[in-house]
Design an enzyme around this catalytic site. Structure first.
Site, PDB file in Angstrom:
ATOM      1  N   HIS A   1       0.816  -1.219   0.000  1.00 23.17           N
ATOM      2  CA  HIS A   1       0.000   0.000   0.000  1.00 23.17           C
ATOM      3  C   HIS A   1       0.853   1.274   0.000  1.00 23.17           C
ATOM      4  CE1 HIS A   1      -2.913   3.045   1.108  1.00 23.17           C
ATOM      5  NE2 HIS A   1      -2.319   3.227   2.288  1.00 23.17           N
TER       6      HIS A   1
ATOM      7  N   HIS B   1       4.481   6.633   5.456  1.00 28.99           N
ATOM      8  CA  HIS B   1       3.363   7.364   6.056  1.00 28.99           C
ATOM      9  C   HIS B   1       2.583   6.568   7.109  1.00 28.99           C
ATOM     10  CE1 HIS B   1       0.776   5.336   2.988  1.00 28.99           C
ATOM     11  NE2 HIS B   1      -0.201   5.551   3.859  1.00 28.99           N
TER      12      HIS B   1
ATOM     13  N   GLU C   1       2.080   5.150  12.903  1.00 25.49           N
ATOM     14  CA  GLU C   1       0.775   4.698  13.392  1.00 25.49           C
ATOM     15  C   GLU C   1       0.710   3.182  13.556  1.00 25.49           C
ATOM     16  OE1 GLU C   1      -3.952   5.151  12.293  1.00 25.49           O
ATOM     17  OE2 GLU C   1      -2.464   5.239  10.702  1.00 25.49           O
ATOM     18  N   ASP C   2       1.271   2.439  12.597  1.00 26.63           N
ATOM     19  CA  ASP C   2       1.023   0.990  12.552  1.00 26.63           C
ATOM     20  C   ASP C   2       2.211   0.114  12.922  1.00 26.63           C
ATOM     21  OD1 ASP C   2      -1.565   1.503  11.765  1.00 26.63           O
ATOM     22  OD2 ASP C   2      -1.112   1.380   9.626  1.00 26.63           O
TER      23      ASP C   2
ATOM     24  N   ASP D   1      -3.142   8.413  -0.612  1.00 28.01           N
ATOM     25  CA  ASP D   1      -3.451   7.292   0.283  1.00 28.01           C
ATOM     26  C   ASP D   1      -4.928   6.912   0.151  1.00 28.01           C
ATOM     27  OD1 ASP D   1      -3.150   5.591   2.770  1.00 28.01           O
ATOM     28  OD2 ASP D   1      -4.488   7.115   3.577  1.00 28.01           O
TER      29      ASP D   1
ATOM     30  N   ASP E   1     -24.667  17.084 -22.997  1.00 29.47           N
ATOM     31  CA  ASP E   1     -23.221  17.311 -22.884  1.00 29.47           C
ATOM     32  C   ASP E   1     -22.559  16.215 -22.043  1.00 29.47           C
ATOM     33  OD1 ASP E   1     -24.628  18.288 -20.774  1.00 29.47           O
ATOM     34  OD2 ASP E   1     -23.316  19.987 -20.380  1.00 29.47           O
TER      35      ASP E   1
END
Length: 709
Positions: free
Chosen positions: A48, A72, A76-77, A139, A259
């Site tokens: 990812h 990134h 956090e992970d 992301d 259109d």
């Protein structure tokens, strides 16, 4: 998953001077940190961040942004920390990674109050470094492209958030291609049948008419060759969601929608853009009202292009966009074009806007918001608005959002012009204030001394600037009125206990009640945020007679020894009126006036009814009654009402406005009175006042009694 060599190759394509070692280090570090983690699809999780980095290479972004994409999710992970990233990759990249982490934790689709606070944090992060939001958008784009592996309810939540927040934000930043893809991916989740029906109709249309895009592209190229202009021509059918939105907005079926095709012509020079426009309009009939020249009047995010809609083959409407190569680069990347690289150096595109200036214009008026709703309103107006361009009588151009009115135009020129606006002319013709302005119109504002903004203007204007200015003016105007009213309320309350509301007394009371100034105290009194009796009590607690003149145990006859009672707030019975008691288990007895409509609710439980009556002796001023009063909107009326009530030896305990019109106000006044005769005397005195249009006793059957005696 893209391997490190392929990713470096993607960067090197536009930036041969890239720091390959640093990119490789970031790739290896991210892979090591995410080792053993997997996505919902079963792929290694690190696929990812690599995909996000690859998306950003399409915008030719700098090394720092690409490295941030690779890292990134590490804070956090994984076990990685801000300090570790700062030490290994430098403080700038650590700041970017930390910024993306904080954005990831924001719940932008939460409740309104929390949403407003989170939007503040979003714009704070953007103002520090706009690359944070670029990584976050990439992301979100990759997550939407792979959303099928998530739980259905999670898909819907993410798609709704994307449609409401991230897609408009991408559009506001000038990244139209990303906006369209985010919208279409969300549409696929939120309304798959609607999307499929449009695709099926497209296939049927192509079968019936052939490849219209190919045919019209060749027609345009032929006209350009005749004109002798070198240009690239691209055509495409519009995205399903874009077509669906037009169908909803215009309430038209697909067959009537014309259109649905768009064409883009990329020229060598700005002069060629206008030559192409002439050729297109000579060949096909232009559709009135569908021409926009963003070259002479660029959007704030740097977007430049000419838009026109013409009736093409078989009367089909087609939209044509005409721009130069440099304009096209900015149109594709938007604000991100500021960081784009070519041949190892930052691309010097003259149309790329300075991100710091862009974010300043975007957030210019956010800080003037006084509450969460106002802030959210500003955000959504600034983020999601399309633009129209209007002219002042001197020829100055004023940019406004779609749907703007002459009032918005007035405030865009200057707050003073807006505040004193009494009328407007559009293209020389007098028009109502609520008229929606169109592109290219000339607007003349008429002003008058002494004019002040009206409360109804809030519903007429659409810009954050105008709404903020009107609210500020109304607050100031209300403050002056509330201070005057507060002074009258204080005077009456002090006289009620035989004292005078002198400046010294009010100053002492303000200090006692934690108000900065006497005016602040009086404003709170006038706005009914503070009962006048509380002010008296703060200075003269020994004179506070509230509730002390009546023996509560003897106020009502017919109750058992020690039985509690309370007055029903729906009818507010007072001594002298016929009353009935309703026994409520656990609450004692609730006393109603005999004509109270809510007694119908107790017809089936007559065993709970008690025959009661008020004590015949004198009662103190302890019974609160609400009066419904309609008054003319003239100077001094409120003050006279306060005086009249005070002269009748009654006390105003609360007051608030329930309806404000241009010439009349309706307000509810809570008055402390002794008995029904005292109430009649107060109402009679008010009824005789010429500026009071109507007075009645307010009864609210939705209210229940509160608190037992």
């Amino acid at each position: 998953m893209i391997d490190v060599d392929d990713l470096i190759a993607l960067v090197r394509n536009y930036n041969p001077k890239t720091n390959e070692a640093k990119l490789r280090d970031a790739y290896d570090y991210g892979m090591a940190m995410h080792e053993g983690q997997f996505r919902h699809s079963g792929e290694p999780y690190f696929s990812h961040p690599v995909a996000v980095a690859a998306i950003l290479t399409e915008m030719r972004l700098d090394d720092a942004t690409i490295i941030t994409a690779l890292l990134h999710d590490t804070i956090e992970d994984t076990g990685s920390t801000y300090g570790q990233i700062s030490e290994r990759f430098g403080p700038d990249i650590a700041e970017l990674v930390d910024g993306v982490t904080k954005l990831t934790n924001l719940q932008l689709s939460s409740s309104e109050t929390k949403q407003a606070e989170n939007f503040r944090k979003l714009f704070m992060a953007m103002s520090k470094d706009l690359r944070v939001i670029l990584v976050k958008l990439a992301d979100r784009l990759h997550n939407m492209r792979t959303i099928k592996s998530m739980r259905p309810e999670k898909q819907v939540q993410k798609a709704r958030e994307t449609m409401d927040i991230y897609a408009p934000l991408a559009g506001r930043m000038g990244m139209q291609w990303m906006r369209e893809e985010l919208e279409d991916l969300s549409f696929k989740v939120l309304n798959p049948e609607g999307r499929n029906s449009i695709i099926r109709r497209f296939i049927t249309l192509q079968r019936e008419t052939g490849d219209v895009v190919y045919q019209i592209t060749n027609d345009i190229r032929h006209e350009l060759e005749t004109e002798g202009v070198e240009a690239d021509v691209f055509g495409r059918a519009k995205k399903p969601y874009s077509i669906w939105r037009k169908m909803q907005e215009k309430s038209q079926s697909f067959s009537r929608l014309s259109d649905i095709y768009g064409f883009r012509i990329i020229t060598q020079t700005e002069g060629d853009c206008y030559r192409v426009l002439g050729a297109i309009h000579r060949r096909w009939r232009a559709v009135p009202g569908r021409f926009k020249d963003y070259i002479s009047q660029p959007k704030s995010n740097g977007y430049r292009s000419i838009h026109t809609t013409v009736s093409g083959r078989d009367g089909k409407r087609v939209e044509v966009q005409i721009r130069t190569r440099q304009m096209h680069e900015v149109a594709e990347a938007g604000v991100a074009a500021h960081w784009s690289y070519r041949d190892g150096v930052r691309a010097e595109n003259p149309f790329a806007v300075d991100p710091s200036k862009w974010i300043a214009t975007l957030t210019e008026r956010f800080e003037s918001a006084h509450d969460h709703d106002e802030f959210l309103e500003h955000v959504k107006l600034e983020m999601y608005s399309d633009q129209v361009f209007c002219f002042s009588p001197k020829g100055d151009v004023v940019k406004l959002p779609k749907g703007a009115t002459p009032l918005d135009f007035a405030y865009a020129i200057h707050t003073r012009i807006g505040d004193s606006c009494v009328g407007a002319k559009v293209d020389g013709i007098r028009v109502p204030m609520w008229t929606r302005l169109k592109n290219g119109q000339s607007v003349e504002i008429m002003t008058a001394e002494g004019q002040r903004p009206q409360a109804t203007w809030i519903d007429i204007v659409v810009t954050g600037r105008a709404k903020a200015a009107i609210r500020k003016s109304l607050r100031e105007e209300h403050r002056e009125r509330f201070i005057k009213l507060g002074r009258e309320l204080a005077r009456v309350a002090f006289e009620h206990v035989g004292k005078k509301a002198t400046d010294k007394a009010l100053k002492t009371a303000a200090r006692q009640m934690s108000c900065n100034t006497v005016d602040d105290l009086l404003e709170r009194l006038g706005a009914a945020e503070l009962p006048a009796r509380d002010v008296v009590r703060a200075l003269y607690p020994e004179l506070d007679t509230t509730g002390e003149n009546v023996d509560q145990k003897r106020a009502v006859l017919g109750l058992r020894q020690g039985q509690r009672f309370e007055r029903a707030q729906c009818c507010q019975p007072v001594p002298g009126e016929r009353i009935v008691g309703i026994g409520i288990p656990g609450h004692g007895v609730v006393i109603h006036a005999i004509d109270c409509p809510t007694l119908e609710d107790h017809e089936d439980t007559t065993d709970q009814w008690l025959d009661l009556q008020w004590h015949s002796g004198p009662h103190g001023a302890v019974n609160n009654v609400t009066l419904n009063v309609t008054i003319s909107n003239d100077a001094g009326v409120l003050g006279r009402i306060c005086t009249l009530i005070g002269e009748q030896k009654a006390n105003i305990s609360d007051l608030h406005f329930v309806d404000r019109k241009q010439d009349f106000y309706r307000l509810l006044i809570d008055v402390d009175i002794r008995d029904v005769e005292h109430l009649h005397a107060v109402m009679l005195a008010l009824e005789a006042e010429s500026d009071i249009a109507d007075i009645s006793r307010h009864r609210d059957v939705t209210r229940s009694a509160q608190g037992a005696h």
